[in-house]
Design a protein around this motif. Structure first.
Motif, PDB file in Angstrom:
ATOM      1  N   ASP A   3      -4.320   1.824 -12.452  1.00  0.00           N
ATOM      2  CA  ASP A   3      -3.556   0.709 -12.017  1.00  0.00           C
ATOM      3  C   ASP A   3      -2.564   1.269 -11.098  1.00  0.00           C
ATOM      4  O   ASP A   3      -1.893   2.329 -11.115  1.00  0.00           O
ATOM      5  CB  ASP A   3      -2.687  -0.103 -13.144  1.00  0.00           C
ATOM      6  N   ILE A   4      -2.119   0.587 -10.018  1.00  0.00           N
ATOM      7  CA  ILE A   4      -1.262   1.163  -9.077  1.00  0.00           C
ATOM      8  C   ILE A   4       0.262   0.372  -9.357  1.00  0.00           C
ATOM      9  O   ILE A   4       0.373  -0.514  -9.455  1.00  0.00           O
ATOM     10  CB  ILE A   4      -1.572   0.840  -7.424  1.00  0.00           C
ATOM     11  N   TYR A   5       1.071   1.165  -9.697  1.00  0.00           N
ATOM     12  CA  TYR A   5       2.309   0.507  -9.883  1.00  0.00           C
ATOM     13  C   TYR A   5       3.632   0.952  -8.646  1.00  0.00           C
ATOM     14  O   TYR A   5       3.548   2.187  -8.239  1.00  0.00           O
ATOM     15  CB  TYR A   5       3.047   1.502 -11.377  1.00  0.00           C
ATOM     16  N   GLY A   6       4.126  -0.092  -8.163  1.00  0.00           N
ATOM     17  CA  GLY A   6       5.059   0.202  -7.000  1.00  0.00           C
ATOM     18  C   GLY A   6       4.398  -0.543  -5.794  1.00  0.00           C
ATOM     19  O   GLY A   6       3.342  -0.741  -5.577  1.00  0.00           O
ATOM     20  N   LYS A   7       5.644  -0.917  -4.988  1.00  0.00           N
ATOM     21  CA  LYS A   7       5.247  -1.733  -3.724  1.00  0.00           C
ATOM     22  C   LYS A   7       6.026  -1.362  -2.807  1.00  0.00           C
ATOM     23  O   LYS A   7       7.175  -1.323  -3.033  1.00  0.00           O
ATOM     24  CB  LYS A   7       4.868  -3.070  -3.793  1.00  0.00           C
ATOM     25  N   LEU A   8       5.854  -0.936  -1.562  1.00  0.00           N
ATOM     26  CA  LEU A   8       6.546  -0.830  -0.465  1.00  0.00           C
ATOM     27  C   LEU A   8       7.125  -1.964   0.187  1.00  0.00           C
ATOM     28  O   LEU A   8       6.286  -2.845   0.694  1.00  0.00           O
ATOM     29  CB  LEU A   8       6.149   0.122   0.463  1.00  0.00           C
ATOM     30  N   ILE A 105      13.509   2.637  -5.270  1.00  0.00           N
ATOM     31  CA  ILE A 105      13.767   3.775  -4.469  1.00  0.00           C
ATOM     32  C   ILE A 105      13.518   3.484  -3.220  1.00  0.00           C
ATOM     33  O   ILE A 105      12.890   2.953  -2.654  1.00  0.00           O
ATOM     34  CB  ILE A 105      12.669   4.979  -5.177  1.00  0.00           C
ATOM     35  N   GLU A 106      14.609   4.305  -2.394  1.00  0.00           N
ATOM     36  CA  GLU A 106      14.970   4.006  -1.075  1.00  0.00           C
ATOM     37  C   GLU A 106      14.774   5.210  -0.195  1.00  0.00           C
ATOM     38  O   GLU A 106      15.344   6.223  -0.720  1.00  0.00           O
ATOM     39  CB  GLU A 106      16.039   3.300  -0.679  1.00  0.00           C
ATOM     40  N   ASN A 107      13.882   5.248   0.693  1.00  0.00           N
ATOM     41  CA  ASN A 107      13.955   6.423   1.891  1.00  0.00           C
ATOM     42  C   ASN A 107      13.916   5.931   3.155  1.00  0.00           C
ATOM     43  O   ASN A 107      12.965   5.251   3.409  1.00  0.00           O
ATOM     44  CB  ASN A 107      12.610   7.374   1.435  1.00  0.00           C
ATOM     45  N   VAL A 111      11.545   0.749   0.988  1.00  0.00           N
ATOM     46  CA  VAL A 111      12.281   0.623  -0.359  1.00  0.00           C
ATOM     47  C   VAL A 111      11.017   0.342  -1.125  1.00  0.00           C
ATOM     48  O   VAL A 111       9.991  -0.263  -0.671  1.00  0.00           O
ATOM     49  CB  VAL A 111      13.019  -0.309  -0.535  1.00  0.00           C
ATOM     50  N   LEU A 112      10.915   1.167  -2.430  1.00  0.00           N
ATOM     51  CA  LEU A 112       9.825   1.150  -3.197  1.00  0.00           C
ATOM     52  C   LEU A 112      10.304   0.076  -4.498  1.00  0.00           C
ATOM     53  O   LEU A 112      11.349   0.492  -4.758  1.00  0.00           O
ATOM     54  CB  LEU A 112       9.389   2.314  -3.898  1.00  0.00           C
ATOM     55  N   GLU A 113       9.605  -0.858  -4.982  1.00  0.00           N
ATOM     56  CA  GLU A 113       9.791  -1.898  -5.958  1.00  0.00           C
ATOM     57  C   GLU A 113       8.805  -2.022  -6.739  1.00  0.00           C
ATOM     58  O   GLU A 113       7.714  -1.364  -6.424  1.00  0.00           O
ATOM     59  CB  GLU A 113      10.433  -3.169  -5.291  1.00  0.00           C
TER      60      GLU A 113
END
Length: 122
Positions: A3-8, A105-107, A111-113
């Protein structure tokens, strides 16, 4: 397939969708890359007393000091998505944030949510 966790998202989308940042800590992006190297599949985050705690995919602490219990819920993120954030954001500083109850998480302007709670998604 795992599974992939996280989305930009763009920073603007994240603000609109998840609200303003209510708490934030920053880290050098090189250090974030080192954390990814220490846990190349998935990586877990949690704020404890305003300190960032990071676990590897075996729920072992790789950043910070914390006695992890099996019932402690962390924000689980795929390391590949976190790496994509660093590449797209392109900045030397990465920010770990809370937007109310939402971890992000932001760069740069990215942002990653959509982290998943571990447990149960470990």
């Amino acid at each position: 397939m795992s599974d992939i966790y996280g989305k930009l998202f763009t920073k603007e989308e994240a603000e609109r969708e998840f609200g303003p940042v209510t708490f934030s800590l920053q880290m050098n992006s090189g250090e974030v890359r080192n954390l990814i190297s220490a846990s190349p599949e998935k990586i877990m985050f949690k704020f404890v007393d305003d300190n960032l705690i990071v676990l590897n995919n075996n729920r072992q602490v790789i950043y910070g000091t914390f006695d992890v219990q099996s019932t402690d819920v962390f924000h689980n993120i795929s390391a590949s998505v976190l790496n994509d954030l660093l590449l797209q954001g392109g900045q030397d500083i990465t920010k770990f944030q809370m937007r109310g109850e939402i971890f992000s998480i932001e760069n740069g302007l990215t942002v990653l949510e959509y982290s998943e709670p571990c447990p149960p998604y470990c």
